[in-house]
Enzyme design. Structure first.
Site: not given
Ligand code: NAP
Length: 750
Positions: A399, A427, A622, A653, A702
């Protein structure tokens, strides 16, 4: 039992291709009866003995009577004569097809035989599969598996005939593509006929030399690979070269021109241009493979992967260089490309997103060397030197590339189109297209939701605007600022709250003046960028896993070198310090406009739970999955609020981390905009915290790396599924943990 597709299939010609298809039909019982006609009786006898046909005929007219499928599987030059012979004997609703390597001349032959119009069942075809050996014994039932078959339906071809042939080839496990006749011949001239012609030519060139014996004897792998196809049947290729004459001659002309310019680069010692050309070709080879396969750029993503971590005492020590920051890697290529002079980049992140940006600039004529061990050399073409790409620019999953390049491409003299993979195609791109239109850009997104592909019409003179960003987005801000480089007058962007400022910093590093006054960023169009050396800082988001690992492991001592400490990204440092971690920031300096420093973390003090200050949340967004692991090892409760955005990252998350923590014996409560974690740690006690277990990372890199760190304090094995995405942002993760003394076993599942 299923109905067979056909009642009676008649092959005219039963060599490699015909007999392979006959094998498929027989093995899968796709026809009630299979017959053939060939020149030699022996072929028919062999075919019968092999069980490929029920009856063999020496006359084609006997074979085709009553057949509902007739397949011409013979050399294309025989087509017209065979069609003339069988025409009166074809059934009314017959499907008539062929397998010839050229299509224009087959259709011309048929047109001569059927001047009154083609039968509606006539659908020419071409399987893109073959072998060096020919004849009925060379055939294989799996010859077409995972290969393409091109059908070239004519205006007269009936859809039912195309549909039935498609089913037949799909049964052979081929992928069926429809194309018009002329396109087929052009494409094949370049992708098959020219390579064969070159292989015959090279072998002939070497074979005619006096010392040919030695040359063939010492021939290396390159010659062997390149010349393999020169062992193909000369008769067949003789026919093809004449049959597709016009398209092949065009391809040969293109080859001659290219060879001439390559020769000249060598003759004139033009090392940069030669390197650029070779690099472009190498990258294009990899890129085309992936585009054709619709797979991500990096092969690794094909397989799923898991991490296995065993309990036991672990060490976590050493000095490490974490891979480069992705945002800075992208920009280093973009700005190096439009700068004057040669830009050297070190620490470039060789992940697939940044590689997509690199490829896009190669496609626009920029000569780029590397990446090799993070080193990239970009021979800048200046503000007006980009060239029109020959086809759409493929941005993979990135992106960032698409939004930033929307700005840059809107200002160019040429038209361009950007596409991406399935996920990027969903997107939204209007958020950047809207302000660009206000600047005078002709930019078009697709569908109601304004998604890729994105097309830009060149030759627009853009004008500066003053734009209030409706949302905090560094990508939209950067897209506008990049277009502004070519726009008349001043452009300014005012942000609702500060976002990452990598674009502004790097433009300044390239000598371009950019003003930042509070939340207003502005620049004047019409300037130029001057090449420089960019050291891409290590990515603080990747460094975060090592910071947390060292903070929770007794006696750990880890130094992370040259980590980017851009003030919009340093929440992790502040939060870990507030939790009591022994963390120091040393040797602060500036590289490529970005502040960097060495970060040292020691496992000398156990952590305490805290209520994370909300002003730190955007600066550590993040890094929360890693911080949750630290929180689980801390004494007391850690509370996170104001972080709803975490729910719409690569995974939810908050939920995914909560599920994993609970699996490993940690009490926690997810909330709408955060989480409450009951830390199990005790002051000055380094015993195990986690109970081990199986963790689903939802392919979120992550999440996978965060739970890996839990392995430093686990009493039982941990298995983490879906870890293959780790390579996109941190390709050396398991290598570096092993160096630190903490081993993670990687298991690949095909
Ligand atoms: P092959 O193994 O040499 O077989 C050719 C067959 O056609 C043989 O059975 C032969 O009969 C028969 N035949 C030849 N001339 C004939 C004529 N004038 N009248 C009747 N039958 C005749 O060839 P192939 O590799 O299967 O190729 C067949 C077609 O497939 C060609 O058009 C070729 O362009 C196309 N193709 C080939 C490949 C490849 O890699 N080989 C790939 C894709 C497409 P006998 O058995 O009696 O000699």
């Amino acid at each position: 039992m299923l109905q067979p597709l056909f009642q009676k299939v008649a092959f005219i010609g039963l060599g490699l291709i015909g007999s392979s298809l006959a094998r498929v039909i027989k093995q899968q019982h796709l026809a009630v009866e299979v017959v053939a006609s060939t020149r030699s009786k022996q072929t028919l006898a062999d075919a019968k003995a092999l069980g490929l046909i029920d009856t063999g005929f020496s006359q084609a007219i006997d074979a085709v009577q009553g057949a509902d499928l007739v397949v011409l599987a013979l050399p294309v030059r025989a087509t017209q004569q065979v069609l003339e012979t069988i025409k009166p004997y074809l059934s009314k609703n017959v499907i008539l097809t062929d397998v010839g390597s050229t299509k224009g001349n087959v259709v011309a032959a048929a047109a001569a035989v059927f001047p009154e119009g083609f039968p509606e069942g006539f659908v020419p075809g071409h399987p893109i599969a073959g072998a060096e050996h020919t004849g009925v014994h060379a055939g294989r039932a799996d010859l077409f598996a995972d290969h393409k078959v091109i059908l070239t339906p004519l205006d007269s071809s009936a859809p039912w005939a195309v549909e039935k042939l498609t089913q037949l080839w799909q049964a052979a496990r081929a992928e069926v593509i429809c194309m018009d006749v002329q396109k087929h011949d052009e494409v094949l001239a370049h992708t098959s006929h020219l390579p064969h012609l070159m292989a015959f030519n090279l072998v002939e060139q070497l074979a005619s030399r006096q010392d040919n014996y030695d040359i063939f004897r010492y021939a290396a792998g390159g010659f062997r690979d390149f010349s393999r196809i020169a062992a193909s049947d000369p008769e067949m290729w003789h026919d093809i070269f004449f049959a597709n004459k016009t398209a092949i001659l065009n391809a040969v002309d293109g080859f001659e021109a290219q060879l001439k310019s390559l020769r000249q680069l060598i003759e004139t010692d033009d090392s940069h241009a030669l390197m650029g050309m070779l690099g472009h070709a190498q990258a294009a080879r990899q890129h085309f493979n992936h585009m054709l396969a619709k797979k991500p750029l990096m092969e690794k993503n094909k397989v799923t992967q898991q991490f296995n971590i065993l309990p036991g005492s672990h060490r976590f020590n050493g000095k490490f260089t974490i891979p480069g920051d992705k945002s800075v890697s992208h920009r280093s290529i973009m700005f190096g490309a439009i700068a004057e002079g040669t830009t050297q980049v070190s620490g470039f992140l060789e992940g697939e997103d940044a590689l997509a940006t690199l490829q896009a600039f190669r496609d626009m004529g920029v000569s780029i060397e590397g990446p090799k061990n993070g080193q990239v050399t970009i021979h800048g073409v200046g503000m007006h030197g980009l060239k029109a790409p020959v086809s759409a620019l493929y941005m993979g999953n990135s992106g960032t590339s698409m939004r930033l390049l929307s700005g840059m491409l809107s200002a160019q003299q040429f038209d361009s189109v950007m596409t991406g993979d399935a996920s990027l195609t969903k997107r939204p791109m209007e958020r950047v297209a809207k302000p660009l239109r206000l600047m005078g850009a002709q930019i078009q997104t697709t569908g109601e939701r304004g998604t890729p592909p994105v097309s830009m019409t060149g030759q627009q003179q853009l004008k500066g605007i003053h734009y209030d960003l409706p949302m905090a987005s560094a990508q939209v801000k950067s897209g506008i600022l990049l277009a502004a480089l070519w726009a008349e007058g001043e452009t300014s962007v005012t942000e609702p709250e500060p976002t990452r400022d990598h674009t502004e910093r790097m433009l300044r590093a390239f000598g371009y003046e950019v003003k930042t006054e509070g939340n207003r960023i502005s620049l004047q169009g019409g300037g130029k960028l001057t090449a420089t050396h960019i050291q891409v800082p290590s990515d603080i988001s990747s460094a975060a896993f090592f910071m947390v690992g060292a903070a929770i492991c007794e006696n750990a001592d880890v130094t992370l070198e040259a980590v980017g400490i851009n003030p919009t990204r340093t929440g992790i440092i502040e939060i870990l310090k507030q939790m009591g971690a022994d963390l120091t920031v040393e040797n602060e300096r500036i590289a490529g406009g970005e502040p960097i420093a060495d970060i040292r973390i020691r496992g000398s003090r156990t952590l305490k739970g805290i209520h994370i200050p909300e002003d730190q949340v955007p600066l550590a967004i993040d890094e929360f999955p890693a911080l949750f692991i630290a929180a689980a090892c801390a004494e007391g409760q850690t509370i996170l609020t104001g972080a709803a955005e975490l729910r719409v990252k690569e995974s939810d998350r908050i939920q995914v981390m909560a599920d994993g923590l609970q699996t490993m014996g940690i009490q926690c409560t997810p909330t709408d905009d955060g989480i409450i974690i009951e830390g199990k740690g005790q002051a000055n006690d380094w015993s195990d915290i986690f109970t081990g277990g199986e963790i689903e990372s939802h392919h979120d890199h992550r999440i996978a790396m965060s739970f890996s760190m839990a392995g430093l304090r686990s009493s039982a094995p941990i298995t983490i599924y879906g870890t293959e995405t780790v390579a996109t942002s941190f390709p050396t993760f398991t290598q570096l943990t092993t160096q630190a003394g903490f081993s993670i076993e990687v298991e690949e599942n095909q």
